[in-house]
Scaffold this motif. Structure first.
Motif, PDB file in Angstrom:
ATOM      1  N   ALA B 133       0.838  -1.199   0.000  1.00 26.42           N
ATOM      2  CA  ALA B 133       0.000   0.000   0.000  1.00 26.42           C
ATOM      3  C   ALA B 133       0.871   1.246   0.000  1.00 26.42           C
ATOM      4  CB  ALA B 133      -0.898  -0.006   1.230  1.00 26.42           C
ATOM      5  N   THR B 134       0.268   2.335  -0.421  1.00 29.59           N
ATOM      6  CA  THR B 134       0.962   3.618  -0.378  1.00 29.59           C
ATOM      7  C   THR B 134       0.400   4.418   0.801  1.00 29.59           C
ATOM      8  OG1 THR B 134       1.085   3.594  -2.773  1.00 29.59           O
ATOM      9  CG2 THR B 134       1.472   5.715  -1.703  1.00 29.59           C
ATOM     10  N   VAL B 135       1.292   4.992   1.591  1.00 33.37           N
ATOM     11  CA  VAL B 135       0.839   5.759   2.769  1.00 33.37           C
ATOM     12  C   VAL B 135       0.284   7.105   2.302  1.00 33.37           C
ATOM     13  CG1 VAL B 135       1.571   6.850   4.922  1.00 33.37           C
ATOM     14  CG2 VAL B 135       2.541   4.650   4.251  1.00 33.37           C
ATOM     15  N   LEU B 136      -0.989   7.349   2.667  1.00 33.61           N
ATOM     16  CA  LEU B 136      -1.612   8.631   2.307  1.00 33.61           C
ATOM     17  C   LEU B 136      -1.522   9.635   3.458  1.00 33.61           C
ATOM     18  CD1 LEU B 136      -4.896   7.364   0.543  1.00 33.61           C
ATOM     19  CD2 LEU B 136      -2.732   8.009  -0.515  1.00 33.61           C
ATOM     20  N   GLU B 137      -1.629   9.106   4.640  1.00 32.15           N
ATOM     21  CA  GLU B 137      -1.618   9.995   5.795  1.00 32.15           C
ATOM     22  C   GLU B 137      -1.189   9.224   7.048  1.00 32.15           C
ATOM     23  OE1 GLU B 137      -4.519  13.614   7.305  1.00 32.15           O
ATOM     24  OE2 GLU B 137      -5.281  12.072   5.968  1.00 32.15           O
ATOM     25  N   SER B 138      -0.377   9.848   7.844  1.00 30.58           N
ATOM     26  CA  SER B 138       0.038   9.213   9.093  1.00 30.58           C
ATOM     27  C   SER B 138       0.167  10.304  10.137  1.00 30.58           C
ATOM     28  CB  SER B 138       1.378   8.494   8.906  1.00 30.58           C
ATOM     29  OG  SER B 138       1.851   8.038  10.141  1.00 30.58           O
ATOM     30  N   ALA B 139      -0.811  10.348  10.990  1.00 34.26           N
ATOM     31  CA  ALA B 139      -0.871  11.472  11.941  1.00 34.26           C
ATOM     32  C   ALA B 139       0.334  11.487  12.873  1.00 34.26           C
ATOM     33  CB  ALA B 139      -2.143  11.413  12.739  1.00 34.26           C
TER      34      ALA B 139
END
Lengths: 186, 216
Positions: B133-139
């Motif tokens: 998967a591609t990381v879209l958001e990581s708080a």
């Protein structure tokens, strides 16, 4: 001055022993006497009698902890004074007064039977106290040996008054059971 | 036995017992109130150590991320704690409003409110053991997970896959998701227990995963 030094003064028959004792332990002994007598004058007299008793008992005694030894003397003297005073109040007869006066002729007002019974009982109570948790033991001895008020006991044992009261209540009940088992008539 | 004998007996108890209390009486003692203050301080200190320790363990990936569970709203708590429990309303984390639950708003809020250890990804390929998967958001912006990175996603033994929300109940399955659940191109929200880096390969071990829905 250390306890051993004061005891040494008694043994050397040096009268400064009494003034030093008064200076170091006067207040402490007065508190013990006052807890029993609730009277300043009687307490002061009991403490003076304690100094005399200490003078007469050292030698041969050589206590390790002087405060405990003197406290024990004061307690006994104050309790005797209390009993004497209350007996006089209850029986204001010449006979009672004469008995009280005659008691002064005895070095120990207690009968040998009384003393023997008290010593047997004391051994049992000591054994019982050793079975108790430290806190409980401290509260019991504070209340019934030193006759301290609950408020003071709670303060030096680091607990609330109500807890101290509850501990005392439970310990009295346990002691009764223990003494029954030991064969004492309670 | 008379009371006098009992009293005299107490006066004759062993000296070491008396000395013990005598020492206590003669020591300057603290007022009870100070004793309680001291005890309260000890309890407060222990609580602080526990809280800090729990945060530290959570950051290290040794504990499930509890912050995320609470911040996404009560609905999420329900979803994690009891997947079949009916939910009638929840509090949105962004506005703090209490909202009657519906599927789309819940997931929308989830995406908007990604918290610690929650990552939004786009599924790009499926493998035998998980997916890429591609990381879209990581708080939390963990040092090993950066937006735009391609990562491998593996599933823990206790993986729970969350599906749609019908307004009263979260539908969930106690199994890993299949390509049919999360087809390639799907945006998914996952919570992970740990991240493993071997060379350039970053593997996220997810224990909760759900498809993320776009805000209408």
């Amino acid at each position: 001055m250390q306890d051993q030094d004061i005891v040494e003064l008694y043994w050397l028959r040096d009268e400064t022993a009494i003034s030093v004792t008064e200076e170091i332990y006067g207040h402490y002994l007065t508190t013990i006497a006052f807890n029993i007598l609730n009277d300043s004058e009687d307490s002061a007299e009991s403490v003076n009698d304690t100094y005399l008793a200490a003078w007469n008992s050292m030698p041969p005694h050589k206590p390790n902890v002087l405060s405990t030894y003197l406290g024990k003397l004061t307690r006994r003297i104050a309790v005797d004074r209390f009993r004497k005073k209350h007996r006089q109040k209850r029986y204001a007869s010449e006979y009672a007064v004469s008995l009280t006066e005659l008691e002064d002729c005895l070095s120990d007002n207690r009968s040998p039977e009384h003393t023997a019974e008290a010593q047997l009982l004391a051994d049992s109570i000591s054994a019982f106290l050793r079975t108790l948790p430290k806190d409980t033991r401290h509260v019991f001895i504070g209340r019934y040996y030193f006759l301290d008020p609950l408020k003071d006991i709670a303060a030096y044992c680091g607990m609330s008054e109500s807890k101290a009261k509850t501990l005392l209540f439970r310990t009295r009940a346990k002691l009764k059971e223990y003494l029954k088992k030991e064969g004492f008539v309670v | 036995m008379s009371l006098d004998v009992l009293h005299d007996a107490i006066g004759r108890i062993d000296e070491d017992l008396v000395e013990e209390v005598d020492a206590l009486r003669r020591k300057p003692h603290q007022a009870v109130v100070w004793i309680w203050i001291r005890r309260a301080s000890v309890i407060a200190a222990c609580a602080a150590v526990l809280i800090v320790g729990a945060f530290a363990l959570s950051h290290a990936g040794l504990l499930p991320p509890f912050v995320a569970n609470f911040s996404v709203g009560s609905l999420h708590e329900y979803a994690v704690d009891d997947v079949n429990q009916a939910v009638v309303e929840y509090t949105t984390p962004s506005s703090g409003e209490t909202v009657q639950g519906d599927e789309y708003s819940y997931y929308a809020q989830s995406i908007e409110s990604i918290e610690e250890s929650a990552v939004t990804v786009e599924i790009i390929a499926w493998t035998d053991t998980g997916c890429h998967a591609t990381v879209l958001e990581s708080a939390d912006d963990l040092k090993d997970i950066h937006v735009g990175d391609t990562v491998e996603i593996a599933f823990t033994d206790d993986i729970l896959t969350l599906f749609s929300f019908d307004g009263t109940t979260i539908v969930a399955a106690e199994r890993a998701p299949t390509p049919a659940d999360l087809p390639i191109g799907t945006t998914a929200l996952l919570w992970h227990k740990r991240v493993e880096c071997v060379g350039d390969t970053v593997t996220i071990y997810a224990y909760r995963i759900s498809p993320a829905y776009e805000t209408k």
